[in-house]
Enzyme design. Structure first.
Site, PDB file in Angstrom:
ATOM      1  N   ARG A 203      37.636  77.837  15.356  1.00  0.00           N
ATOM      2  CA  ARG A 203      36.713  76.689  15.399  1.00  0.00           C
ATOM      3  C   ARG A 203      35.287  77.195  15.655  1.00  0.00           C
ATOM      4  O   ARG A 203      34.335  76.735  15.027  1.00  0.00           O
ATOM      5  CB  ARG A 203      37.160  75.715  16.493  1.00  0.00           C
ATOM      6  CG  ARG A 203      36.264  74.490  16.679  1.00  0.00           C
ATOM      7  CD  ARG A 203      36.976  73.508  17.606  1.00  0.00           C
ATOM      8  NE  ARG A 203      36.095  72.556  18.243  1.00  0.00           N
ATOM      9  CZ  ARG A 203      35.731  71.382  17.728  1.00  0.00           C
ATOM     10  NH1 ARG A 203      36.136  71.033  16.529  1.00  0.00           N
ATOM     11  NH2 ARG A 203      34.958  70.555  18.407  1.00  0.00           N
TER      12      ARG A 203
ATOM     13  N   TYR B 266      25.548  77.068  19.180  1.00  0.00           N
ATOM     14  CA  TYR B 266      25.666  77.873  17.960  1.00  0.00           C
ATOM     15  C   TYR B 266      24.314  78.347  17.448  1.00  0.00           C
ATOM     16  O   TYR B 266      24.248  79.325  16.716  1.00  0.00           O
ATOM     17  CB  TYR B 266      26.444  77.091  16.891  1.00  0.00           C
ATOM     18  CG  TYR B 266      27.855  76.826  17.350  1.00  0.00           C
ATOM     19  CD1 TYR B 266      28.781  77.860  17.414  1.00  0.00           C
ATOM     20  CD2 TYR B 266      28.246  75.561  17.776  1.00  0.00           C
ATOM     21  CE1 TYR B 266      30.063  77.634  17.879  1.00  0.00           C
ATOM     22  CE2 TYR B 266      29.517  75.327  18.242  1.00  0.00           C
ATOM     23  CZ  TYR B 266      30.437  76.374  18.290  1.00  0.00           C
ATOM     24  OH  TYR B 266      31.701  76.154  18.764  1.00  0.00           O
TER      25      TYR B 266
ATOM     26  N   HIS C 235      40.930  78.168  19.020  1.00  0.00           N
ATOM     27  CA  HIS C 235      39.540  77.773  19.254  1.00  0.00           C
ATOM     28  C   HIS C 235      38.568  78.828  18.737  1.00  0.00           C
ATOM     29  O   HIS C 235      37.417  78.507  18.418  1.00  0.00           O
ATOM     30  CB  HIS C 235      39.319  77.542  20.751  1.00  0.00           C
ATOM     31  CG  HIS C 235      38.364  76.428  21.046  1.00  0.00           C
ATOM     32  ND1 HIS C 235      38.628  75.108  20.729  1.00  0.00           N
ATOM     33  CD2 HIS C 235      37.129  76.421  21.600  1.00  0.00           C
ATOM     34  CE1 HIS C 235      37.614  74.352  21.099  1.00  0.00           C
ATOM     35  NE2 HIS C 235      36.692  75.124  21.623  1.00  0.00           N
TER      36      HIS C 235
ATOM     37  N   HIS D 145      31.534  66.593  17.903  1.00  0.00           N
ATOM     38  CA  HIS D 145      30.869  66.603  19.197  1.00  0.00           C
ATOM     39  C   HIS D 145      30.142  65.284  19.415  1.00  0.00           C
ATOM     40  O   HIS D 145      29.452  64.806  18.521  1.00  0.00           O
ATOM     41  CB  HIS D 145      29.847  67.744  19.267  1.00  0.00           C
ATOM     42  CG  HIS D 145      30.471  69.093  19.431  1.00  0.00           C
ATOM     43  ND1 HIS D 145      29.796  70.275  19.183  1.00  0.00           N
ATOM     44  CD2 HIS D 145      31.715  69.465  19.837  1.00  0.00           C
ATOM     45  CE1 HIS D 145      30.601  71.300  19.412  1.00  0.00           C
ATOM     46  NE2 HIS D 145      31.763  70.835  19.811  1.00  0.00           N
TER      47      HIS D 145
ATOM     48  N   ARG E  71      40.051  71.146  16.186  1.00  0.00           N
ATOM     49  CA  ARG E  71      40.688  71.523  17.449  1.00  0.00           C
ATOM     50  C   ARG E  71      42.168  71.726  17.163  1.00  0.00           C
ATOM     51  O   ARG E  71      42.728  71.110  16.255  1.00  0.00           O
ATOM     52  CB  ARG E  71      40.508  70.426  18.498  1.00  0.00           C
ATOM     53  CG  ARG E  71      39.060  70.102  18.843  1.00  0.00           C
ATOM     54  CD  ARG E  71      38.986  68.957  19.846  1.00  0.00           C
ATOM     55  NE  ARG E  71      37.614  68.672  20.241  1.00  0.00           N
ATOM     56  CZ  ARG E  71      36.842  67.755  19.657  1.00  0.00           C
ATOM     57  NH1 ARG E  71      37.325  67.032  18.657  1.00  0.00           N
ATOM     58  NH2 ARG E  71      35.609  67.555  20.069  1.00  0.00           N
TER      59      ARG E  71
END
Length: 288
Positions: free
Chosen positions: A237, A269, A234, A260, A139
């Site tokens: 990421r 994803y 982001h 996460h 992040r």
């Protein structure tokens, strides 16, 4: 607090400025309708705002958007430990197809990583930041706040303190480790000019890089190399996770690398990978 939330949505969630502006309008309207600060809302206040919108005969889409705005705001407050409870928890979720996060192709990432001028201290710093962001899926707040003590160059590992103060170990990869080592050796002392800092990435003034300044850097580099889609920290990421899944990485591993707390967050994803496979099939299979 609304502005802090909007900044997080822009810098960390990678939302477009128009989406952030929509959240801001909804949340400011909720405050006006209830005549009290939004962070102090109770569940009854949330219901009162929605009832008031009904009284004003607002469209169903306006009510749905307000529900989404309030849910996301209070979820963010709880996640950031700014509030212990979520007054929207009993609201029925608005069912809609969640858009897939924006990502970059591997070729676009390569162009972006090659954009900084390595002949300058600032360019070398920017290259190291981009390499590390993509190599580790950090992040932006984790990247700019990374202390020197969290970097283990010999082992090519980072100790990252993420949301909720959770610590995870993330491998850097050889290329990122080499670039960070070169930055620390050649560029960081020149940027500091004798000043002392415990933060890895420093600005030309010797202080820590801000999230907003780094967002602007990525934006400018993306334009310079001809990337037409909107790019934020982001986005890299997302590219990190998407490319891992595309190359067969286990979803649990990707979850741990991203930090996460729930696998359901990471599962987006798999949809990206499925969408990519579907497009490849459609383009190349003779009976598609």
């Amino acid at each position: 607090m609304i502005e802090r939330f909007c900044e997080a949505m822009w810098l960390e969630a990678g939302l477009a400025e128009a989406s952030v502006a929509s959240y801001r309008r909804d949340l400011q309207l909720a405050e006006r309708l209830c005549a009290k600060p939004l962070p102090d809302f109770s569940a009854a206040d949330v219901q009162a705002v929605l009832a008031r919108l009904l009284d004003l005969q607002r469209k169903a889409s306006s009510l749905a958007r307000m529900r989404v705005s309030l849910r996301r705001f209070f979820a963010w407050m709880v996640e950031e430990r700014l509030r212990a409870d979520d007054p929207t928890v009993l609201l029925e979720a608005v069912r809609h197809e969640k858009p897939l996060p924006r990502s970059l192709s591997e070729a676009e990432v390569e162009r972006l990583l090659a954009a900084p001028d390595l002949a300058t201290p600032a360019g070398l710093r920017d290259a190291a930041m981009l390499e590390l962001l993509y190599a580790c899926g950090l992040r932006v707040s984790e990247l700019v706040g990374l202390p020197l003590s969290a970097v283990f160059l010999q082992e090519a590992v980072l100790r990252v303190r993420g949301k909720g103060d959770k610590v995870r170990l993330v491998p850097m990869g050889e290329q990122a480790a080499e670039m960070v080592e070169r930055y620390c050796r050649e560029a960081r002392p020149l940027l500091l000019e004798g000043r002392v800092s415990d933060v890895l990435f420093v600005s030309a003034h010797g202080g820590a890089m801000s999230r907003r300044a780094f967002w602007q850097l990525i934006h400018d580099y993306a334009i310079a190399v001809g990337i037409r889609t909107a790019v934020s920290p982001h986005t890299l990421r997302h590219a990190f996770a998407t490319h891992l899944v595309n190359h067969g990485a286990d979803l649990r591993v990707v979850q741990m690398l991203l930090g996460h707390s729930s696998l359901s967050t990471t599962q987006i994803y798999t949809h990206i990978a499925e969408a990519r496979l579907a497009s490849i099939f459609a383009a190349h299979h003779p009976r598609a």
